[in-house]
Design an enzyme around this catalytic site. Sequence first.
Site, PDB file in Angstrom:
ATOM      1  N   CYS A  51      37.225  41.960  46.567  1.00 29.65           N
ATOM      2  CA  CYS A  51      37.920  42.698  47.974  1.00 29.65           C
ATOM      3  C   CYS A  51      38.399  44.201  48.489  1.00 29.65           C
ATOM      4  CB  CYS A  51      39.436  42.349  47.442  1.00 29.65           C
ATOM      5  SG  CYS A  51      40.492  41.830  48.985  1.00 29.65           S
ATOM      6  N   LYS A  86      38.058  45.424  39.776  1.00 29.45           N
ATOM      7  CA  LYS A  86      38.158  46.240  41.026  1.00 29.45           C
ATOM      8  C   LYS A  86      38.386  48.251  41.168  1.00 29.45           C
ATOM      9  CE  LYS A  86      40.603  44.520  44.736  1.00 29.45           C
ATOM     10  NZ  LYS A  86      42.114  44.455  45.199  1.00 29.45           N
ATOM     11  N   GLU A 116      39.675  35.769  43.919  1.00 29.06           N
ATOM     12  CA  GLU A 116      39.854  37.419  43.342  1.00 29.06           C
ATOM     13  C   GLU A 116      41.320  36.202  42.896  1.00 29.06           C
ATOM     14  OE1 GLU A 116      41.659  41.261  44.014  1.00 29.06           O
ATOM     15  OE2 GLU A 116      41.584  40.211  46.020  1.00 29.06           O
TER      16      GLU A 116
END
Length: 267
Positions: free
Chosen positions: A153, A115, A45
Amino acid sequence: MTAVTVSVAVCQFAPVADRAANREKIGDLVAQAAGRGVRLIVLPEYSSYFVDPLDESLAANAEELDDAFTGRLRQLADRHGVVIVAGLVERAGAGRIRNALVAVDRAGLLAVYRKQHLYDAFGQSESRWIEAGELGDAATFTVDEMTFGLMTCYDLRFPEVARTLVDAGAEALVVPAEWVRGPLKEHHWNTLLAARAIESTAYVVAADHPMPVGVGHSAVIDPQGVTVAGVGTGEGIAVADLDAALVARTREINPVLRLRRYRVVPR
């Protein structure tokens, strides 16, 4: 049925607040990984730009999907005959960004994921700087007939994201991360990677930042939750072969996807 095996690499490195330096570092990592015969290379990321703590420089260094960062990934993919997944700080409106993942081959973008779950936890406030990705179609792509799905994540803490990808056909979950250090965070990381693999009966391919910002421990986890390759806490590359037949056998022996009685209902 023809056996499908895809060799993958997770590259654990520490992106910095210098876009050109990150592109140069990625070039070195991709060359090293490609030299080991892999087909898919996964980077963390925020690979295009990172600053700790997050600040207004994110927006100043954000890029469009077709700017220098993805252009460089495409050049590298073409040169080495690989597919590359990496985190992009993508430009958004009103001085904000999107925390995006791009999957790129020599022809261009294969998939884009933004995300969905922002890291407003453990004293952090990612939503101050970032727009959450909209819920929608799963971001998947194929490499040599094997299907991969993208998530980022903190999404790892929400099993619905992985389930959405598996429902879309994913046999492997790709998880670039910047898993911030803290009490028990390494334990959470390792546990959740294994949990997503076991409950999804899918591989998990995860690339983190090294210490001292991340916890490190980038890894490839098999469909039964076993770590088959990994990196420690410093920079490094781990390589593993993913076997589509193992995914199929695991799903036959343990048909949790077929037997489940709940379905995800969009809000």
